[in-house]
Write a protein that holds these residues in place. Structure first.
Motif, PDB file in Angstrom:
ATOM      1  N   SER A 335      41.909  -2.940   1.660  1.00 53.70           N
ATOM      2  CA  SER A 335      41.270  -2.036   2.618  1.00 53.70           C
ATOM      3  C   SER A 335      41.004  -0.647   2.022  1.00 53.70           C
ATOM      4  O   SER A 335      40.492   0.232   2.714  1.00 53.70           O
ATOM      5  N   GLY A 336      41.355  -0.448   0.754  1.00 51.97           N
ATOM      6  CA  GLY A 336      41.004   0.815   0.102  1.00 51.97           C
ATOM      7  C   GLY A 336      42.148   1.802  -0.052  1.00 51.97           C
ATOM      8  O   GLY A 336      41.921   2.944  -0.434  1.00 51.97           O
ATOM      9  N   GLY A 337      43.387   1.398   0.263  1.00 51.96           N
ATOM     10  CA  GLY A 337      44.524   2.316   0.101  1.00 51.96           C
ATOM     11  C   GLY A 337      44.970   2.392  -1.356  1.00 51.96           C
ATOM     12  O   GLY A 337      45.089   1.365  -2.023  1.00 51.96           O
ATOM     13  N   TYR A 338      45.184   3.587  -1.834  1.00 51.47           N
ATOM     14  CA  TYR A 338      45.602   3.784  -3.225  1.00 51.47           C
ATOM     15  C   TYR A 338      47.116   3.996  -3.290  1.00 51.47           C
ATOM     16  O   TYR A 338      47.644   4.871  -2.596  1.00 51.47           O
ATOM     17  N   ASP A 339      47.771   3.250  -4.166  1.00 50.92           N
ATOM     18  CA  ASP A 339      49.214   3.445  -4.324  1.00 50.92           C
ATOM     19  C   ASP A 339      49.520   4.785  -5.011  1.00 50.92           C
ATOM     20  O   ASP A 339      50.640   5.275  -4.944  1.00 50.92           O
ATOM     21  N   LEU A 340      48.522   5.349  -5.665  1.00 54.01           N
ATOM     22  CA  LEU A 340      48.689   6.679  -6.277  1.00 54.01           C
ATOM     23  C   LEU A 340      49.167   7.687  -5.228  1.00 54.01           C
ATOM     24  O   LEU A 340      49.988   8.558  -5.504  1.00 54.01           O
TER      25      LEU A 340
END
Lengths: 373, 337
Positions: A335-340
């Motif tokens: 869905s576009g979430g960045y773990d950064l």
């Protein structure tokens, strides 16, 4: 006469009966607690925008660049003295936390308190499998600022906000929900940002057993930074992606600038002041970044083609021509979430490791970043 | 307030030439015109950034002014314009759908519809369609209204309804999408490239020529529909021509540069007041010239020469334009001549 004596006796008996019960004022009068005494204050090695003082009956937490947001974390039964009435009250222990940003989720998960998260705004952007599983199991509610019913249903008792939102905070207050401003993103050191996890030790009654992990994070970060400082070449680094000619570039005092410097790089805008992003004109950035060798975090772009599609002029920049553009898209959810912006906040040592690898050793075996093709 | 016509044309033209030179000389970097002939990097910035931006300022200034002039004439209303009548909002809705539509329909459970928005529907086409649809709706409603004030209220209502839809979309959009839309709403000419101009300039030039060719019909429109029809004007055809031209001009500029307020109202007025004419064979070229001049200076200020920072163009046009129009309003006390 006997009637008179009977009446008097009844009157005296009534008085005695009534006097056996305390007055309503006496009934609610609290017994004054012993004066709270200062015990200790939390020591922050890197974080500058937070202060925590421990007293015998409560904790005082101050957050913000000027430590302007003042909170008292205290149990509901404790009656605050007038001298502390100006502090925003947070009920202790906090059981159900609402996160308005994934960065907060990352810090809470790092400290092992994921079970305290009861709600997340835009939860679909969370990367963590553990949190996503809890969302599926309805243990975490997706919160919507416009739908206050969901906040009540989730039984939230503390909302973490990145910035003050007066109108929203008033609504929360009316519902009996406390809010805490947590501007960890304004820290100028990546370890300072990560160190904000300490706050949860004071908000909840579950003291984390993560001290060892945190010590390891600091130790690895400092070791890597020391090694990187010994490398003589300092490649120049630019960041971000423009939209309609405006380029948001992190300030030279921000944590990203420090991370690049610690990785032995030279952030192109390192001399600019402030920790917040600056809105720069495209022309100025093209001119200034003429000497940049590496380009990191180009927005949501996952390929060189996407960067060129965003603005064809960017293809003229040196990192584009040398294919030295890295984005933290390796750990990105569907869905576009960045773990950064989640675990990356709590693990700056791993980010630093990635940066050192690609800035100096052309090593693309990275954890968070990937080279764009 | 009448200024002799030839003095007006010479003055505005001279101010425009000075503006063009200043626009080319000063930017957010310290590069000047001379350096463009000496250094490769400076030449690149000139070719790829400053010249396209200047051309976009010229084209969009003229386009928004002509769009405003046409709407004011068609509705016979002095404060009609793409921004006031909600046409810019219509273009904004198109852009919002292209940026935020996917997230909205995904959140509402219409996954198949959300994938439709993942196709590269360009913001430009969406904006033009949005502007045309809005202008068409307003035209239909205007035929049922007797006075201009009602029309403006309807324009305002439609604008508010569109804003409400956009707010809903923003609520379900991701942080990045919302930021993109907010940035678009601030207005900027810096994002326009040479390849964009290859598309924008011919369309706008065609619309300018078409609007000039309509000048006699536009003059007749000012008489009122009944009188205009009595002298042989095909009202329906004229209306549709005006809608098409005004909608395309407003839509194309709004798509690339964001909603630029104020120019569409202010420039045609200033032309009417200063030239003391309602004749469109003068007003059309005058609005083009003054529109170009106005936006070139506004954009020069938004570049904040010498600093690397930038200001929203929308804010600059309003801050500069409002005092000018208020001053002329107070001095002339007349809108239509």
């Amino acid at each position: 006469m006997s009637k008179f004596i009977l009446c008097c006796s009844f009157f005296v008996a009534s008085l005695l009966f009534v006097s056996c019960f305390p007055s309503s004022e006496q009934a609610t009068k609290t017994i004054p607690l012993p004066k709270s005494t200062f015990v200790d204050s939390a020591y922050f090695d890197f974080a500058k925008h937070i202060e925590i003082a421990e007293y015998s009956n409560y904790f005082i937490i101050k957050t913000g660049t000027q430590l302007e947001h003042e909170y008292i974390v205290v149990s509901d039964s404790y009656k605050l003295p007038d001298s502390l009435s100006s502090y925003t009250r947070i009920p202790y222990p906090v059981k159900n936390i609402a996160c308005m940003s994934t960065t907060q989720v990352g810090l809470i998960e790092f400290i092992g308190l994921a079970n305290k998260i009861a709600g997340i705004a835009n939860s679909k952007y969370v990367y963590s499998d553990v949190i996503q599983q809890r969302i599926k199991e309805d243990l975490i509610t997706n919160l919507d600022q416009q739908d206050l019913e969901s906040w009540i249903k989730a039984d939230i008792d503390l909302v973490l906000l990145s910035d003050p939102q007066a109108a929203f905070q008033e609504k929360l207050q009316a519902l009996g929900i406390a809010s805490l401003i947590m501007p960890e993103y304004l820290e100028s050191h990546p370890l300072g940002r990560a160190e904000w996890h300490v706050i949860f030790d004071y908000l909840t009654d579950d003291y984390s057993n993560n001290r060892q992990n945190w010590a390891e994070v600091i130790s690895l970060y400092e070791l890597l930074a020391k090694k990187a400082s010994e490398i003589k070449t300092k490649p120049s680094v630019m960041t971000g992606l423009p939209y309609k000619g405006t380029w948001y570039m992190p300030g030279g005092d921000g944590y990203l600038a420090q991370l690049i410097e610690d990785a032995g790089g030279n952030y192109i805008y390192s001399k600019s002041q402030g920790t917040k992003s600056m809105s720069l004109d495209l022309e100025a950035v093209i001119n200034t970044c003429d000497t940049a060798q590496f380009w990191i975090n180009p927005g949501t772009a996952t390929s060189l083609q996407e960067i060129q599609a965003a603005d064809s002029r960017l293809a003229n920049l040196r990192p584009f021509q040398d294919s030295l553009i890295y984005n933290a898209s390796k750990r990105q959810s569907a869905s576009g979430g960045y773990d950064l912006y989640e675990s990356g906040v709590a693990r700056p040592d791993l980010l630093l490791q990635d940066l050192i690898k690609f800035l100096h050793f052309n090593d693309d075996r990275l954890q968070y970043f990937e080279r764009l093709n | 307030m009448k200024i002799k016509s030839h003095i007006w044309w010479c003055s505005v033209f001279s101010i425009l030439i000075i503006g063009i030179v200043l626009h080319l000389q000063f930017g957010s970097s310290s590069i000047g015109i001379i350096q463009a002939f000496q250094e490769e990097q400076a030449a690149f910035i000139f070719r790829q950034v400053r010249i396209p931006r200047l051309l976009m300022a010229l084209v969009s200034g003229a386009a928004i002014s002509i769009s405003g002039l046409l709407m004011q004439t068609m509705f016979r209303n002095p404060i009609a314009g793409p921004y006031v009548l909600g046409v810019s909002s219509g273009a904004g809705l198109g852009v919002a759908l292209s940026i935020l539509g996917g997230s909205l329909f995904s959140a509402l459970g219409f996954v198949q519809l959300s994938t439709f928005f993942s196709f590269p529907i360009t913001e430009t086409i969406a904006a033009i369609l949005g502007a045309l649809v809005l202008l068409f709706c307003i035209t239909i409603l205007s035929s049922r209204l007797r006075d201009g004030a009602s029309l403006l209220i309807i324009g305002l209502m439609i604008g508010m309804a569109v804003s409400a839809l956009v707010s809903i979309m923003q609520l379900y959009g991701s942080e990045g999408e919302v930021r993109r839309f907010v940035l678009w709403g601030m207005g900027s000419l810096a994002g326009v490239t040479n390849s964009d101009l290859v598309f924008i300039i011919p369309i706008c030039l065609a619309c300018f020529i078409a609007s000039f060719l309509l000048h006699k019909r536009l003059d007749l429109m000012l008489l009122g529909e009944e009188d205009a029809e009595a002298v042989g004007l095909n009202i329906k055809q004229t209306r549709y021509s005006i809608i098409a031209i005004a909608g395309i001009l407003a839509g194309i500029v709004t798509a690339y540069a964001g909603p630029i307020g104020f120019v569409g109202i202010a420039v045609p007025h200033l032309c009417r007041v200063t030239l003391k004419t309602s004749s469109h064979n003068i007003l059309v070229p005058a609005s083009i010239l003054l529109g170009c001049t106005f936006l070139v200076y506004c954009d020069l200020l938004s570049k904040l020469p010498g600093l690397e920072l930038t200001l929203p163009l929308n804010a600059v046009t309003a801050l500069i334009g409002a005092p000018i129009v208020i001053r002329y309003m107070l001095r002339s006390q007349k809108w239509f001549v």
